[in-house]
Enzyme design. Sequence first.
Site, PDB file in Angstrom:
ATOM      1  N   ARG A 293       8.073  -6.038   1.940  1.00 57.53           N
ATOM      2  CA  ARG A 293       8.622  -5.170   2.976  1.00 57.53           C
ATOM      3  C   ARG A 293      10.134  -5.003   2.862  1.00 57.53           C
ATOM      4  O   ARG A 293      10.667  -3.904   3.032  1.00 57.53           O
ATOM      5  CB  ARG A 293       8.247  -5.704   4.360  1.00 57.53           C
ATOM      6  CG  ARG A 293       6.763  -5.610   4.642  1.00 57.53           C
ATOM      7  CD  ARG A 293       6.409  -6.166   6.010  1.00 57.53           C
ATOM      8  NE  ARG A 293       4.964  -6.174   6.161  1.00 57.53           N
ATOM      9  CZ  ARG A 293       4.243  -5.136   6.581  1.00 57.53           C
ATOM     10  NH1 ARG A 293       4.856  -4.005   6.888  1.00 57.53           N
ATOM     11  NH2 ARG A 293       2.939  -5.211   6.690  1.00 57.53           N
TER      12      ARG A 293
ATOM     13  N   GLU B 227      -2.080  -1.960  -4.897  1.00 57.67           N
ATOM     14  CA  GLU B 227      -3.459  -2.359  -5.194  1.00 57.67           C
ATOM     15  C   GLU B 227      -4.299  -1.118  -5.480  1.00 57.67           C
ATOM     16  O   GLU B 227      -4.355  -0.185  -4.688  1.00 57.67           O
ATOM     17  CB  GLU B 227      -4.053  -3.117  -4.010  1.00 57.67           C
ATOM     18  CG  GLU B 227      -5.511  -3.534  -4.240  1.00 57.67           C
ATOM     19  CD  GLU B 227      -6.141  -4.130  -2.994  1.00 57.67           C
ATOM     20  OE1 GLU B 227      -7.325  -4.498  -3.059  1.00 57.67           O
ATOM     21  OE2 GLU B 227      -5.467  -4.223  -1.964  1.00 57.67           O
TER      22      GLU B 227
ATOM     23  N   VAL C 140       0.835  -1.193   0.000  1.00 54.62           N
ATOM     24  CA  VAL C 140       0.000   0.000   0.000  1.00 54.62           C
ATOM     25  C   VAL C 140       0.875   1.251   0.000  1.00 54.62           C
ATOM     26  O   VAL C 140       1.761   1.400   0.842  1.00 54.62           O
ATOM     27  CB  VAL C 140      -0.939  -0.002   1.218  1.00 54.62           C
ATOM     28  CG1 VAL C 140      -1.769   1.271   1.230  1.00 54.62           C
ATOM     29  CG2 VAL C 140      -1.847  -1.222   1.188  1.00 54.62           C
TER      30      VAL C 140
ATOM     31  N   GLY D  55       5.839 -13.287   1.684  1.00 45.83           N
ATOM     32  CA  GLY D  55       5.706 -13.214   3.134  1.00 45.83           C
ATOM     33  C   GLY D  55       6.988 -13.506   3.885  1.00 45.83           C
ATOM     34  O   GLY D  55       6.963 -13.646   5.100  1.00 45.83           O
ATOM     35  N   GLY D  56       8.126 -13.555   3.186  1.00 39.53           N
ATOM     36  CA  GLY D  56       9.376 -13.924   3.838  1.00 39.53           C
ATOM     37  C   GLY D  56      10.224 -12.777   4.332  1.00 39.53           C
ATOM     38  O   GLY D  56      11.304 -13.003   4.894  1.00 39.53           O
TER      39      GLY D  56
ATOM     40  N   GLN E 186      -2.084  -4.469 -10.423  1.00 41.77           N
ATOM     41  CA  GLN E 186      -2.864  -5.198  -9.421  1.00 41.77           C
ATOM     42  C   GLN E 186      -4.096  -4.395  -9.018  1.00 41.77           C
ATOM     43  O   GLN E 186      -3.999  -3.202  -8.716  1.00 41.77           O
ATOM     44  CB  GLN E 186      -2.041  -5.483  -8.175  1.00 41.77           C
ATOM     45  CG  GLN E 186      -2.816  -6.352  -7.191  1.00 41.77           C
ATOM     46  CD  GLN E 186      -2.051  -6.600  -5.911  1.00 41.77           C
ATOM     47  OE1 GLN E 186      -1.844  -5.699  -5.135  1.00 41.77           O
ATOM     48  NE2 GLN E 186      -1.649  -7.833  -5.712  1.00 41.77           N
TER      49      GLN E 186
ATOM     50  N   CYS F  84      -5.136  -9.222   0.653  1.00 39.15           N
ATOM     51  CA  CYS F  84      -5.000  -8.059   1.528  1.00 39.15           C
ATOM     52  C   CYS F  84      -5.989  -8.156   2.688  1.00 39.15           C
ATOM     53  O   CYS F  84      -7.199  -8.226   2.472  1.00 39.15           O
ATOM     54  CB  CYS F  84      -5.237  -6.766   0.752  1.00 39.15           C
ATOM     55  SG  CYS F  84      -5.060  -5.277   1.766  1.00 39.15           S
TER      56      CYS F  84
END
Length: 486
Positions: A243, A43, A20, A215-216, A87, A116
């Site tokens: 991230r 998104e 985001v 997600g890692g 996306q 999300c």
Amino acid sequence: MTVHTTLLSFKNKTILAPMVRVGTLPMRLLALDYGADIVYCEELIDLKMLQCKRTVNEVLGTVDFVAPNGRVVFRTCEREKDCVVFQMGTADAGRALAVAKLVENDVAAVDVNMGCPKEYSTKGGMGAALLSSPDKIESILTTLVNGISKPVTCKIRILPSKEETISLVKRIERTGVAAIAVHGRKKDERPQHPVHCDVIKEISAAVSIPVMANGGSHDFIKEYADIETFQQATAASSVMVARAAMWNPSVFRKEGPCPLKDVMQEYIRYAVRYDNHYTNTKYCLCQMLREQLENAQGKKLHGAQSMQEICEAFGMSSFYQEASALLEAKRVSLEAKDQEEDEEDADVIKMAVRFDKRDYPPQITPKMCLLEWCRKEKHLQPVYETIERPQDRLFCSVVTVAGKKYRSTLWEKSKKLAEQASAIACLRTLGLPEGKWEREADHLVNKRKRQDSECLNNGEFGNDLVAEAAGKTLRFLAGASDASVP
């Protein structure tokens, strides 16, 4: 079934995942510079995108999708055309297809975010809320796969059980999508919870399409070697990084990450070059600084209220001045070019006029007056050719009447206003009424009154109508007080 002709592949790729407010053009280009193979935009909600208009920005060399209020919702450029994935957040197959058709010629693929967990997404039935509606998921993805020529992907989170997750992924595979990204956490889990590599691994073994492990960042990824470790742990085709890439986009660099100071300066150069809004630029830089926000530079950044002040905080004032001057020079050059083109149109009769609807009675416009005159004189109806100026999104229209062309030299905010202005230029050149208030409007009103009066005198409306009108007048007077009637 639509055949995908693009060369975009999701196997063995390192991918900048959507975050985001992060996946804007400067961040995507920086990730590509450091080695990312594919980049995702943030998104974007379908309803917001459907209000946008596609505009070529000649000053920046970009394609902009602009909202009615003038805000750029999505900006892209030629450099990323073959590797940027658009996306969207959606909960409706029809809207999803409309958005995909709007952007498909400017992107490499289209993705539906089904992972999300944030309220802004789930409250509309989008994002992770879709995971509980497999029929809707199938409808949206099938519609997209059959409706556009670019690859379609989706991003999910894992469900409460492995069996449920694998069942859903197999159903998604049957829709014909090109790849699926799996965030290895459940809907109610957050970054501090461990990522479920074992579930992603079982998904990778269960389907034949590429699986992107996501997600890692929190548990694994600090540099490029960690991306390979995460890929091996999940047996995925590729790795999607969010991230970790936000904290330092040079995480994609095989030789190792660059000093953060150099990374931030490169980001600022892209942000200025592509006119990124200062609030988004400031947000991204704050994410990079993290624990350094309390030092002198961090405090300067926190207090910055413009792109110029951001550049000052990083010792880049001279760069900002030079880059701004170059962009302004390009704007001036394009405006001069437009003016030269105007002067070259010697066959077009020009006049500096504008259309203000307050000057005209309801239902009467210059275009209507011009059309009526053409019909009366047995001419072909007027033909309007309208163009939009990319640098400021203003419009100009040329109207052709009886073999001659007319236009206003003033650019308008909308196509309709530009056409009305060109009609005014034509009518005034020909010395014809344009329907304005004052004498022209009075003439139209008086003419209508005379026609109505003649009809009444000739009995065309019938005696009953006249009697009814008279009766209403008498009833009104009868109900009035003595003080109000002479």
